[in-house]
Design a protein around this motif. Structure first.
Motif, PDB file in Angstrom:
ATOM      1  N   VAL A 191      54.943-112.342 -36.908  1.00 41.11           N
ATOM      2  CA  VAL A 191      55.927-111.012 -37.436  1.00 41.11           C
ATOM      3  C   VAL A 191      56.614-111.308 -38.526  1.00 41.11           C
ATOM      4  O   VAL A 191      56.156-110.582 -39.648  1.00 41.11           O
ATOM      5  N   THR A 277      45.766-107.839 -28.002  1.00 42.18           N
ATOM      6  CA  THR A 277      46.870-107.038 -28.836  1.00 42.18           C
ATOM      7  C   THR A 277      47.335-105.653 -28.430  1.00 42.18           C
ATOM      8  O   THR A 277      48.262-105.311 -28.453  1.00 42.18           O
ATOM      9  N   THR A 281      51.050-104.434 -27.443  1.00 43.73           N
ATOM     10  CA  THR A 281      51.613-103.402 -28.251  1.00 43.73           C
ATOM     11  C   THR A 281      51.734-102.103 -27.352  1.00 43.73           C
ATOM     12  O   THR A 281      51.792-100.985 -27.876  1.00 43.73           O
ATOM     13  N   ILE A 305      53.549-105.974 -35.250  1.00 43.89           N
ATOM     14  CA  ILE A 305      52.374-106.574 -34.986  1.00 43.89           C
ATOM     15  C   ILE A 305      51.356-105.539 -35.682  1.00 43.89           C
ATOM     16  O   ILE A 305      50.239-105.963 -36.299  1.00 43.89           O
ATOM     17  N   TRP A 310      46.986-107.747 -36.421  1.00 45.68           N
ATOM     18  CA  TRP A 310      46.523-109.024 -35.799  1.00 45.68           C
ATOM     19  C   TRP A 310      45.071-109.074 -35.275  1.00 45.68           C
ATOM     20  O   TRP A 310      44.188-109.896 -35.533  1.00 45.68           O
TER      21      TRP A 310
END
Length: 406
Positions: A191, A277, A281, A305, A310
């Protein structure tokens, strides 16, 4: 080896051509939604009447009858409508294969594109900065020529976003892919530092540019909230918010393209964490009965993110390494950030902050992200990794963990 490449350019249509492009987008979206409704709601009646299942072939035949009845549908090239039906057929195949969700209707403002076959499209260069694309029923449309377009043209996709009209040429290129015997590197996505490498270097992510665009977008969104609904001022304010968001997305995409291309060019093996991911998230709000905790902190982490991208980085790295003869190795992400890369001890308190890792046992002092990248490199190069890759069931689970299973 044949690989597919995409080349995207900014279109400069005239006012009359823009109207035709909007008509193509709208009709193709309508055809897709009508075909979806038929498959979803009327498949039983169709089978009872004909004894057959609804398919691309049956819907393409009905499309011909529909075009004969309505002039405004016939005004749009038939192959673009057929491509919409092919997209739907592929969506159903993916759903029944278990690799995608059930197809959903296309929406205005979200799915504003149509595709043409390569044999229908011709392009040529006018000068250093401009080219011409000849599109069926639309004519010759100018576009900004920013690079050459090698290979055989397979299809062209025309789309519109808040930054205007674009055309994407998909070409098939014949290349010789030799095994890449370059060095091995570990990659840690973070991050604070977007990408950290096991050699101690960091990717130069344009965080200030993204933050600046985000600040402008938030200010524009506040202006939008004060506009009266239905007014021209609100329409202009809404377009400005969308354009700023699109610019930020373009900056992020450019960074991921450049950085992954550099990795594929220099390194033969890249080790990276297998992260899902979408799950990482997810919102922490919870429900009314069971509200979540640290909601604002989790929302900030999710935003960071997604701001870096990513999953997009992983997607680009996967196909670029394959085209360059390299290898992408996915490793388990557990404990990589709290394990000492020198002595191997796992201790949460050794990570003093987001950026500092100090091992109390061996005295190692390093950047926390670099330490994690070294752990990823070690996990991807030890013999146990090859044993895991040899097991098909485990390999599938790791691909699914990163959202890339076919």
């Amino acid at each position: 080896m044949k690989i597919n490449r995409g080349y995207r350019f900014k279109l400069r249509p005239t006012e009359e051509q823009a109207k035709m492009l909007f008509q193509h987008v709208g009709v193709c979206r309508l055809i897709y939604n009508l075909a979806l409704e038929q498959r979803r709601d009327h498949h039983r009646q169709y089978r009872a009447a004909t004894g057959k299942h609804i398919s691309y072939v049956s819907q393409a035949a009905e499309l011909t009858a529909l075009r004969a009845e309505f002039d405004w549908i016939r005004a749009v090239t038939q192959t673009a409508q057929q491509q919409a039906l092919r997209d739907l057929d592929r969506a159903y195949q993916n759903f029944f294969s278990g690799i995608a969700a059930y197809p959903s209707p296309r929406k205005k403002g979200v799915n504003d594109s149509f595709r043409l076959q390569g044999r229908e499209v011709a392009f040529r260069r006018l000068n250093k900065s401009w080219g011409i694309a000849k599109l069926p029923k639309i004519g010759e449309v100018r576009f900004r020529w920013t690079r050459d377009i090698p290979g055989k043209l397979k299809n062209a996709t025309i789309s519109i976003d808040p930054l205007g009209w674009h055309i994407s040429f998909s070409t098939e290129v014949e290349v010789e892919v030799d095994r890449n015997f370059g060095p091995t590197v570990g990659v840690d996505r973070g991050v604070v530092e977007a990408v950290a490498y096991s050699d101690g270097t960091f990717a130069d992510f344009p965080k200030a540019r993204i933050k600046g665009l985000d600040k402008k977008a938030r200010r524009a969104a506040r202006t939008l909230s004060r506009c009266r609904k239905g007014s021209n001022r609100r329409k202009v304010a809404k377009a400005r918010v969308a354009a700023l968001r699109a610019k930020a997305a373009r900056v992020r995409k450019h960074f991921n393209h450049v950085e992954t291309a550099r990795l594929a060019r220099i390194f033969g093996v890249v080790c990276i964490e297998a992260l899902k991911t979408r799950n990482m998230t997810a919102s922490a709000k919870g429900t009314v009965e069971e509200p979540g905790v640290n909601v604002r902190q989790k929302a900030g982490l999710n935003r960071s993110i997604l701001e870096i991208g990513w999953f997009q980085f992983h997607q680009f790295l996967t196909y670029k390494l394959a085209a360059a003869g390299g290898e992408l190795r996915l490793v388990d992400a557990a404990y990589t950030s709290i394990t000492c890369s020198c002595c191997g001890i796992i201790e949460k308190t050794n990570r003093k902050s987001q950026a500092v890792y100090e091992c109390a046992d061996c005295g190692l002092s390093a950047n926390a992200d670099t330490n994690a990248a070294i752990n990823i490199l070690q996990a991807g190069t030890r013999p146990a990794w090859r044993e895991r890759v040899a097991a098909p069931a485990k390999r599938k689970s790791h691909l699914e963990a990163d959202g890339l299973a076919a």
